[in-house]
Design an enzyme around this catalytic site. Structure first.
Site, mmCIF file in Angstrom:
data_model
loop_
_atom_site.group_PDB
_atom_site.id
_atom_site.type_symbol
_atom_site.label_atom_id
_atom_site.label_comp_id
_atom_site.label_asym_id
_atom_site.label_seq_id
_atom_site.Cartn_x
_atom_site.Cartn_y
_atom_site.Cartn_z
ATOM 1 N N GLU A 24 -2.589 6.477 -5.619
ATOM 2 C CA GLU A 24 -3.478 5.747 -5.157
ATOM 3 C C GLU A 24 -4.249 7.352 -4.686
ATOM 4 O OE1 GLU A 24 -2.575 3.428 -1.559
ATOM 5 O OE2 GLU A 24 -0.961 2.718 -2.967
ATOM 6 N N GLU A 53 -4.592 -3.966 -5.219
ATOM 7 C CA GLU A 53 -3.356 -4.787 -4.133
ATOM 8 C C GLU A 53 -4.187 -6.420 -3.955
ATOM 9 O OE1 GLU A 53 -1.622 -3.521 -0.075
ATOM 10 O OE2 GLU A 53 -3.254 -2.034 -1.356
ATOM 11 N N ASN A 88 6.755 1.380 -2.020
ATOM 12 C CA ASN A 88 6.018 1.973 -1.688
ATOM 13 C C ASN A 88 5.424 2.696 -0.013
ATOM 14 O OD1 ASN A 88 2.437 2.082 -2.415
ATOM 15 N ND2 ASN A 88 3.012 1.331 -0.275
ATOM 16 N N GLU A 89 5.176 3.725 -0.079
ATOM 17 C CA GLU A 89 4.598 4.492 1.175
ATOM 18 C C GLU A 89 6.244 4.197 1.414
ATOM 19 O OE1 GLU A 89 0.815 4.341 2.247
ATOM 20 O OE2 GLU A 89 0.570 5.383 0.730
ATOM 21 N N TYR A 94 -6.317 10.648 -0.355
ATOM 22 C CA TYR A 94 -7.507 10.425 -0.125
ATOM 23 C C TYR A 94 -8.284 10.759 0.347
ATOM 24 C CZ TYR A 94 -5.526 5.167 -0.884
ATOM 25 O OH TYR A 94 -4.720 3.923 -1.582
#
Length: 514
Positions: A317, A45, A193-194, A262
């Site tokens: 991710e 990124e 994204n998200e 995460y």
């Protein structure tokens, strides 16, 4: 007669004086799936020092060897790692990025303020041509994340045409004027994204409708271009999001759905990357091992609508997330990488391998200088992290046949009334007839004694590699870049059909049997 391996482990569990037994069977007669090489993908990124000063040092740099501005040592390290796919330009950055600003003469490109990551001004000198040409050099498939949050349908459709069209069209003409005759034929496209967060704080119902609009105009109705259109998926255990995506998006408009998760101790205080205690380590591993539950439950929802498993799950991710290193920009997410990260990588990759029927890609966050990076750079220096070495050991699983495993009576790693399975395993069979078994012992103080029974497996030779260190907090630095690295493993004895193996505490081992 079914082929199987039996791993029996007898250890004294920390804090409980009980003998425990671990049994792992490998069923070679039940091979049905291939471990997609893209499970070993990466994520780059425009964040902190990942692109600029990580991958890219500029074409005019005279102190660091490079090819068209991309560091040669980075190219060498990632080619050795055999990275199969690389996701770019974000992340949250993707939904602020307008690709047309990053093509054409570099001295005429407009600047952009990176509003998500540090508020720094970027000059757009690293753009579409730079990224896609770099992927060709790396031998990696590009994965482009498109701007849905602040972009337009036409902007995405033009990008697809610019990079993929081989005939006469406005965007193909512009590409050729900018120095690229043949298209890159990019296959993987993230449609935002998200979208539940930095991509626009949307409801799943609203995004599903928006997704359908974007996906429709990316290709013709038959998707003859063979694109993989990837819907922005859920965060962690937001199973409702996956339900809506699968319910509301027709199959002819979607090839994959994403998932982000995460290993974070506490979002309010993520803790130090290096100065952590055992309790913090335990919590980190609890979060990492939860990936098994997440993948299982999201896959079950997908199975309801797609029992043929035509739509893939991309965990694009994942990784450990801690507080930034002292003295660094909080928006740059720069953190060190220790043996704790090796434990995260080993166990998580085992989970993905074992779910190869649905998980077809995963992208570690992130490649260089950000979060759980495989590489760290400082001026002309480069460090390979413990995570790099795990992925290097595990690359033998790429595109190999998954050998299903059955793990029973796993010994426990216990703390504060909670219990985690200490042993993690996955196995594969490659086209050379070699079996690879990856084993992780997350226990901090106890080694694992393993009896590996080679009942129906003709083991002419057995070799191994191990990654371990004296302390979980150990890490490689620019002054000591080789403190942790994979080495040959030979702590085993062959006794007829039995292989006795000793797995040290907090270690990762890959065995090759042929």
């Amino acid at each position: 007669m079914k082929n199987f391996l039996l791993i029996t482990s007898i250890i004294l569990i920390s804090r409980i004086s009980v003998i425990a037994q671990v049994e792992v069977e490998l069923f070679e007669d039940q091979i049905n799936h291939t471990i997609n090489k893209n499970i070993y993908g990466h994520f780059a990124e425009h964040l902190g020092r990942c692109i600029y000063d990580g991958f890219y040092v500029g074409e005019d740099n005279t102190t660091i060897p490079h090819k068209n501005g991309v560091r040669l040592d980075v190219i060498e390290a990632l080619r050795d790692l055999e990275i199969p796919v690389l996701r770019w330009p974000g992340g949250c950055f993707a939904d602020t990025y307008h690709w047309k600003d990053g093509v054409g003469p570099k001295n005429k490109r407009p600047t952009i303020v990176n509003q998500w990551w540090g508020g720094v001004v970027e000059d757009n000198s690293f753009g579409t041509h730079d990224f896609l040409n770099m992927c060709e050099v790396l031998g990696a498939e590009p994965y482009l994340a498109a701007n849905v949050g602040s972009g337009t349908v036409k902007e995405l459709a033009d990008w697809v045409q610019y990079v993929n069209h081989d005939g006469i069209s406005p965007m193909a003409k512009w590409r050729k004027e900018n120095g690229r005759d043949k298209p890159w034929n990019v296959k993987y496209w993230g449609v935002g994204n998200e979208m539940w967060g930095c991509g626009g704080n949307m409801t799943p119902e609203y995004y599903a409708n928006l997704y359908k609009q974007y996906a429709t105009f990316m290709v013709d109705w038959s998707n003859s271009a063979g694109l993989y259109r990837i819907a922005s998926g859920a965060s962690d255990n937001d199973y409702h999001w996956t339900e809506i995506m699968m319910r509301d998006i027709p199959k002819h408009l979607i090839e994959a759905i994403a998932l982000h998760s995460y290993a974070v101790i506490d979002w309010n205080d993520k803790g130090s990357a290096t100065a952590f205690n055992e309790s913090q380590y335990f919590t980190t591993m609890e979060r990492a091992l939860n990936m098994e539950t997440l993948v299982t439950k999201h896959s079950a929802i997908m199975d309801k609508y797609d029992p043929e498993k035509e739509i893939a799950l991309f965990v694009d991710e994942w990784g450990g997330w801690y507080n930034v290193e002292e003295g660094t920009n909080p928006g740059f997410l720069y953190q060190q990488n220790t043996m704790r990260d090796a434990m995260i990588a080993g166990t998580t990759l085992n989970i993905f391998n074992n779910h190869a029927d649905r998980v077809k890609m995963a992208n570690l966050a992130q490649t260089i200088n950000v979060l759980q990076a495989v590489l760290l750079t400082k001026e002309e220096k480069l460090v390979l992290t413990p995570t790099y070495h795990v992925m290097n050991m595990y690359k033998v699983h790429q595109d190999a046949k998954l050998i299903p495993v059955s793990l029973n009576n796993n010994t426990s790693y216990e703390m504060g009334g909670k219990s985690l399975p200490a042993v993690s395993v996955s196995a594969s069979l490659n086209d050379k007839g070699e079996v690879h078994i990856s084993l992780v012992n997350i226990h901090v103080t106890k080694s694992v004694k393993v009896d590996l029974l080679l009942t129906d497996l003709k083991a002419k030779s057995i070799t191994g590699q191990i990654l371990s260190s004296d302390h979980l907090q150990d890490h490689n630095t620019f002054d000591n870049p080789s403190k942790i690295s994979q080495v040959s493993f030979s702590s085993f004895k062959k006794r007829k059909e039995k292989l006795e193996v000793s797995i040290p505490q907090a270690s990762v081992i890959v065995l090759k049997i042929k």
